[in-house]
Design a protein around this motif. Structure first.
Motif, PDB file in Angstrom:
ATOM      1  N   PHE A 182      74.883  57.573   9.010  1.00  0.00           N
ATOM      2  CA  PHE A 182      74.593  58.804   8.979  1.00  0.00           C
ATOM      3  C   PHE A 182      73.136  59.045   8.419  1.00  0.00           C
ATOM      4  O   PHE A 182      72.795  58.395   7.739  1.00  0.00           O
ATOM      5  CB  PHE A 182      75.375  59.778   8.026  1.00  0.00           C
ATOM      6  N   GLY A 183      72.386  60.208   9.060  1.00  0.00           N
ATOM      7  CA  GLY A 183      71.198  60.244   8.328  1.00  0.00           C
ATOM      8  C   GLY A 183      71.323  61.363   7.114  1.00  0.00           C
ATOM      9  O   GLY A 183      72.282  62.284   7.233  1.00  0.00           O
ATOM     10  N   ALA A 184      70.399  61.587   6.468  1.00  0.00           N
ATOM     11  CA  ALA A 184      70.493  62.271   5.133  1.00  0.00           C
ATOM     12  C   ALA A 184      70.627  63.784   5.694  1.00  0.00           C
ATOM     13  O   ALA A 184      71.330  64.610   5.217  1.00  0.00           O
ATOM     14  CB  ALA A 184      69.483  62.157   4.165  1.00  0.00           C
ATOM     15  N   PHE A 185      69.927  64.101   6.651  1.00  0.00           N
ATOM     16  CA  PHE A 185      69.685  65.573   6.959  1.00  0.00           C
ATOM     17  C   PHE A 185      71.171  66.029   7.802  1.00  0.00           C
ATOM     18  O   PHE A 185      71.498  67.239   7.925  1.00  0.00           O
ATOM     19  CB  PHE A 185      68.678  65.834   7.945  1.00  0.00           C
ATOM     20  N   GLU A 186      72.098  65.177   8.088  1.00  0.00           N
ATOM     21  CA  GLU A 186      73.380  65.325   9.105  1.00  0.00           C
ATOM     22  C   GLU A 186      74.210  66.343   7.620  1.00  0.00           C
ATOM     23  O   GLU A 186      75.238  66.694   8.016  1.00  0.00           O
ATOM     24  CB  GLU A 186      73.934  64.288   9.257  1.00  0.00           C
ATOM     25  N   PHE A 187      73.818  65.968   6.481  1.00  0.00           N
ATOM     26  CA  PHE A 187      74.581  66.724   5.375  1.00  0.00           C
ATOM     27  C   PHE A 187      74.147  67.867   4.823  1.00  0.00           C
ATOM     28  O   PHE A 187      74.437  68.322   3.990  1.00  0.00           O
ATOM     29  CB  PHE A 187      74.941  65.462   4.253  1.00  0.00           C
ATOM     30  N   ALA A 188      72.923  68.124   5.406  1.00  0.00           N
ATOM     31  CA  ALA A 188      72.210  69.282   5.199  1.00  0.00           C
ATOM     32  C   ALA A 188      72.962  70.592   5.310  1.00  0.00           C
ATOM     33  O   ALA A 188      73.799  70.895   6.419  1.00  0.00           O
ATOM     34  CB  ALA A 188      71.027  69.287   5.962  1.00  0.00           C
ATOM     35  N   LYS A 189      72.947  71.863   4.534  1.00  0.00           N
ATOM     36  CA  LYS A 189      73.452  73.000   4.974  1.00  0.00           C
ATOM     37  C   LYS A 189      73.435  73.505   6.085  1.00  0.00           C
ATOM     38  O   LYS A 189      72.132  73.669   6.453  1.00  0.00           O
ATOM     39  CB  LYS A 189      73.081  73.806   3.777  1.00  0.00           C
ATOM     40  N   PRO A 190      74.068  73.807   7.160  1.00  0.00           N
ATOM     41  CA  PRO A 190      74.056  74.288   8.216  1.00  0.00           C
ATOM     42  C   PRO A 190      73.548  75.768   8.091  1.00  0.00           C
ATOM     43  O   PRO A 190      73.964  76.282   7.127  1.00  0.00           O
ATOM     44  CB  PRO A 190      75.176  73.986   9.106  1.00  0.00           C
ATOM     45  N   GLY A 191      72.998  76.434   9.362  1.00  0.00           N
ATOM     46  CA  GLY A 191      72.619  77.598   9.271  1.00  0.00           C
ATOM     47  C   GLY A 191      74.042  78.611   9.481  1.00  0.00           C
ATOM     48  O   GLY A 191      75.082  77.960   9.844  1.00  0.00           O
ATOM     49  N   SER A 192      73.866  79.942   9.366  1.00  0.00           N
ATOM     50  CA  SER A 192      75.004  80.624   9.420  1.00  0.00           C
ATOM     51  C   SER A 192      75.639  80.652  10.643  1.00  0.00           C
ATOM     52  O   SER A 192      75.158  80.865  11.805  1.00  0.00           O
ATOM     53  CB  SER A 192      75.004  81.971   9.027  1.00  0.00           C
ATOM     54  N   GLY A 193      77.104  80.214  10.967  1.00  0.00           N
ATOM     55  CA  GLY A 193      77.637  80.381  12.112  1.00  0.00           C
ATOM     56  C   GLY A 193      77.245  79.076  12.949  1.00  0.00           C
ATOM     57  O   GLY A 193      77.608  78.776  14.329  1.00  0.00           O
ATOM     58  N   LYS A 194      76.512  78.042  12.491  1.00  0.00           N
ATOM     59  CA  LYS A 194      76.136  76.831  13.221  1.00  0.00           C
ATOM     60  C   LYS A 194      76.856  75.523  12.841  1.00  0.00           C
ATOM     61  O   LYS A 194      76.673  74.560  13.558  1.00  0.00           O
ATOM     62  CB  LYS A 194      74.567  76.589  13.064  1.00  0.00           C
ATOM     63  N   GLY A 195      77.538  75.605  11.671  1.00  0.00           N
ATOM     64  CA  GLY A 195      78.286  74.339  11.267  1.00  0.00           C
ATOM     65  C   GLY A 195      79.220  73.945  12.042  1.00  0.00           C
ATOM     66  O   GLY A 195      79.841  74.575  12.875  1.00  0.00           O
ATOM     67  N   LEU A 196      79.628  72.616  11.903  1.00  0.00           N
ATOM     68  CA  LEU A 196      80.886  72.261  12.423  1.00  0.00           C
ATOM     69  C   LEU A 196      82.147  72.749  12.128  1.00  0.00           C
ATOM     70  O   LEU A 196      82.153  73.132  10.815  1.00  0.00           O
ATOM     71  CB  LEU A 196      81.125  70.525  12.202  1.00  0.00           C
ATOM     72  N   LYS A 197      83.181  72.863  12.970  1.00  0.00           N
ATOM     73  CA  LYS A 197      84.174  73.612  12.693  1.00  0.00           C
ATOM     74  C   LYS A 197      85.474  72.453  12.942  1.00  0.00           C
ATOM     75  O   LYS A 197      85.364  71.838  13.848  1.00  0.00           O
ATOM     76  CB  LYS A 197      84.577  74.849  13.495  1.00  0.00           C
ATOM     77  N   ILE A 198      86.476  72.562  12.310  1.00  0.00           N
ATOM     78  CA  ILE A 198      87.475  71.774  12.548  1.00  0.00           C
ATOM     79  C   ILE A 198      88.352  71.906  13.732  1.00  0.00           C
ATOM     80  O   ILE A 198      88.779  70.966  14.402  1.00  0.00           O
ATOM     81  CB  ILE A 198      88.829  71.905  11.303  1.00  0.00           C
ATOM     82  N   GLU A 199      88.031  73.153  14.375  1.00  0.00           N
ATOM     83  CA  GLU A 199      88.650  73.228  15.755  1.00  0.00           C
ATOM     84  C   GLU A 199      88.036  72.457  16.776  1.00  0.00           C
ATOM     85  O   GLU A 199      88.285  72.028  17.799  1.00  0.00           O
ATOM     86  CB  GLU A 199      88.747  74.805  16.134  1.00  0.00           C
ATOM     87  N   ASP A 200      86.470  71.991  16.489  1.00  0.00           N
ATOM     88  CA  ASP A 200      85.555  71.464  17.193  1.00  0.00           C
ATOM     89  C   ASP A 200      85.979  69.849  17.473  1.00  0.00           C
ATOM     90  O   ASP A 200      85.681  69.148  18.477  1.00  0.00           O
ATOM     91  CB  ASP A 200      84.441  71.484  16.822  1.00  0.00           C
ATOM     92  N   LEU A 201      86.791  69.354  16.503  1.00  0.00           N
ATOM     93  CA  LEU A 201      86.986  68.087  16.420  1.00  0.00           C
ATOM     94  C   LEU A 201      88.680  67.650  16.745  1.00  0.00           C
ATOM     95  O   LEU A 201      89.479  68.174  16.636  1.00  0.00           O
ATOM     96  CB  LEU A 201      86.987  67.485  15.015  1.00  0.00           C
TER      97      LEU A 201
END
Length: 565
Positions: free
Chosen positions: A464-483
């Motif tokens: 992983f790159g460091a920025f993959e763990f950066a805080k996502p924008g509102s409504g833009k992050g991964l969701k458990i339903e997507d996996l």
């Protein structure tokens, strides 16, 4: 303007917008909680600086209202932001001065220049100003009380859907138009003053002396206030040497109308604020008091209008330092500083005995979990372990994928404690805290193991790159339903040590809840881990979040708390 500034800052803080192709790589450095908070604070300061052309007032507004905790770095950042705003404003005003922008750009950086009047005040003037402060406090408290009731009624209407929102907005617009056009018919016509500094009656859209159905050589005072931009109406009320310009009846009618229209307009689906209606209403009753107390005070009614605006702002907003500086920057009248300070403190003190400030009331009404700067008195009788809400869901240092996926699906928690147990460690011990967003990134990478063994953690750095763990924008992050996971993957293990925060803030379960609340807010935390006082128990009692400090949560657990103490 404050809201717009904060929205732009939030957009930049989440790395721009992919939808509108406004993304830059360098913005990713702001994708963390602290920098995003700082950016939004700077945005709100820029909004005030732009609206009132008050750069220092903007910094103080951010300090007093926007930021819940303050650092010296934030001070110079907001100051730099408002300095840029002032420079850009100055350039645009110079460009607009040639008349290319219609009515915009008039008045320079100082909107309502009162510096030509040099006031000298005596003991009688101070008595008159104390009266003004008391009136401002009473009117401000009443304004907030009525606004609270009206907004509760509006929220019921607005919840019914967009058609009702639009209908409410149209109704208020019609009422406003009817008042603005109908009320000037009640006002008498006044002959034009002989030594009027400008044309009387006014020709064009902006000016002090509107003719409105009056014979030639006369003007209508109420129309001069209603049929003007708000800026010009305030300028008219603040203007000095105009004792006879407005009848008392005109000022009474205008104050009642603006006070009531300000109440009913706030809260409908229109981007309208409270600052300008409050300044207008305050300036009007300031002028009324100045005219009534004319026999005992030598101050100009225009200066009374300024002090009235300050008293009403103090009574509704409950801000002191920032309002004081904003008003001074608006009027360029430094001689009035002691009087403005006095009137603001009196009106705030009087209004605080009735209810909270208007912004605090709206935060409570919206149900936002806002923490006050000081702990509530009843918190002194509780300890941190009393309000921990269960059941606690924790993970092992090396956890089965299925357990993590199940926990993420059935809860909405944002952080989970990680506990090492034998055989990974000699005895159960608290490793730290892992965030939901980081767990999702790790699960998406699918770097699972068949055996329950602790790894070196280097795979995270490689994968992983460091920025993959950066805080996502509102409504833009991964969701458990997507996996999606296969049954075999759910039976495998994943090492959580590399993504666990191994130094979370912790408090002992017997710590006073009041102290825990102050610590939580002062450090800007989202999670506070509660650990047991005695050995031989599980290494963590629970997690405190913002919601656990809320009035409703604590009173739900201890209904008799407020009554007994």
């Amino acid at each position: 303007m404050v809201h717009t500034g904060a929205c732009i800052a939030n957009l930049l803080g989440q790395g721009g917008s992919r939808k509108y192709h406004l993304t830059w790589n360098w913005l990713r450095y702001f994708k963390n909680d602290r920098d995003r908070r700082d950016l939004i604070t700077c945005g709100s300061a820029a909004g005030v600086a732009a609206a009132f052309r008050a750069p220092v007032g903007g910094v103080l507004f951010a300090l007093e209202e926007a930021a819940s905790w303050w650092r010296s770095a934030l001070l110079w950042r907001t100051f730099f932001t408002t300095a840029v705003v002032a420079v850009v404003l100055r350039a645009l005003i110079e460009f607009c001065r040639s008349g290319k922008c219609g009515l915009f750009g008039q008045g320079g950086l100082i909107m309502f220049d009162l510096s030509s009047t040099i006031p000298t005040y005596t003991a009688q003037d101070v008595v008159a100003i104390i009266v003004l402060g008391i009136i401002g406090g009473v009117f401000g408290g009443l304004f907030n009380f009525l606004l609270d009731r009206i907004l509760r009624a509006y929220s019921i209407i607005n919840e019914r859907g967009p058609p009702f929102k639009i209908l409410l907005t149209i109704t208020i617009s019609i009422i406003t138009s009817a008042c603005s056009y109908g009320l000037p018919w009640l006002a008498p016509c006044t002959p034009c003053p002989v030594d009027a500094p400008e044309e009387c009656p006014t020709i064009g859209r902006s000016g002090n002396f509107k003719n409105f159905q009056c014979p030639p050589g006369h003007y209508n005072g109420l129309a001069s206030l209603f049929f003007n931009t708000n800026d010009d109406a305030i300028r008219n009320l603040f203007s000095s040497g105009t004792e006879k310009e407005f009848h008392m009846s005109t000022l009474f009618v205008f104050f009642t109308a603006i006070y009531c229209l300000g109440l009913v307009t706030y809260g409908i689906a229109v981007p309208s604020g409270l600052f300008i209606p409050v300044i207008l209403a305050g300036a009007t009753y300031g002028r009324i008091v100045g005219t009534l107390l004319g026999p005992i005070s030598d101050l100009d009614p225009g200066l009374f209008a300024l002090l009235g605006a300050a008293s009403f702002l103090g009574g509704t907003m409950r801000m002191t330092v920032s309002v004081c500086v904003i008003l001074l920057e608006l009027t360029n009248d430094l001689h009035m500083l002691p009087l403005v300070m006095l009137v603001l403190l009196i009106s705030k003190t009087i209004a605080d005995s009735f209810n909270k400030g208007v912004y605090d009331q709206i935060v409570v009404m919206k149900g936002l979990p806002f923490m006050e700067a000081h702990a509530e008195p009843f918190m002194r009788h509780l300890v941190a372990g009393d309000v921990v809400s269960g059941p606690l869901i924790s993970f092992s240092g090396v956890e089965k994928v299925g357990n993590i996926v199940h926990a993420l699906r059935i809860t909405g928690h944002n952080g989970f404690p990680v506990v090492d147990e034998p055989p990974v460690s000699e005895a159960p011990e608290l490793v730290g805290l892992v965030l939901r967003s980081h767990l999702l990134v790790l699960l998406k990478g699918k770097n699972f193991m068949k055996e329950k063994v602790k790894t070196s953690g280097s795979f995270v750095l490689r994968r992983f790159g460091a920025f993959e763990f950066a805080k996502p924008g509102s409504g833009k992050g991964l969701k458990i339903e997507d996996l999606d996971f296969t049954d075999d993957e759910l039976e495998m293990y994943v090492d959580l040590h590399p993504i666990t925060n191994t130094s979370p803030y912790t408090v002992v379960e017997t710590m006073s809840l009041a102290k825990a609340a102050v610590l939580f807010r002062a450090l800007g935390l989202r999670h506070l881990l509660v650990v047991p006082k005695t050995p031989g128990r599980p290494p963590i009692v629970g997690i405190l979040t913002r919601h656990d400090f809320m009035h409703e949560h604590i009173h739900g657990l201890f209904p008799n708390l407020g009554k007994s103490h």
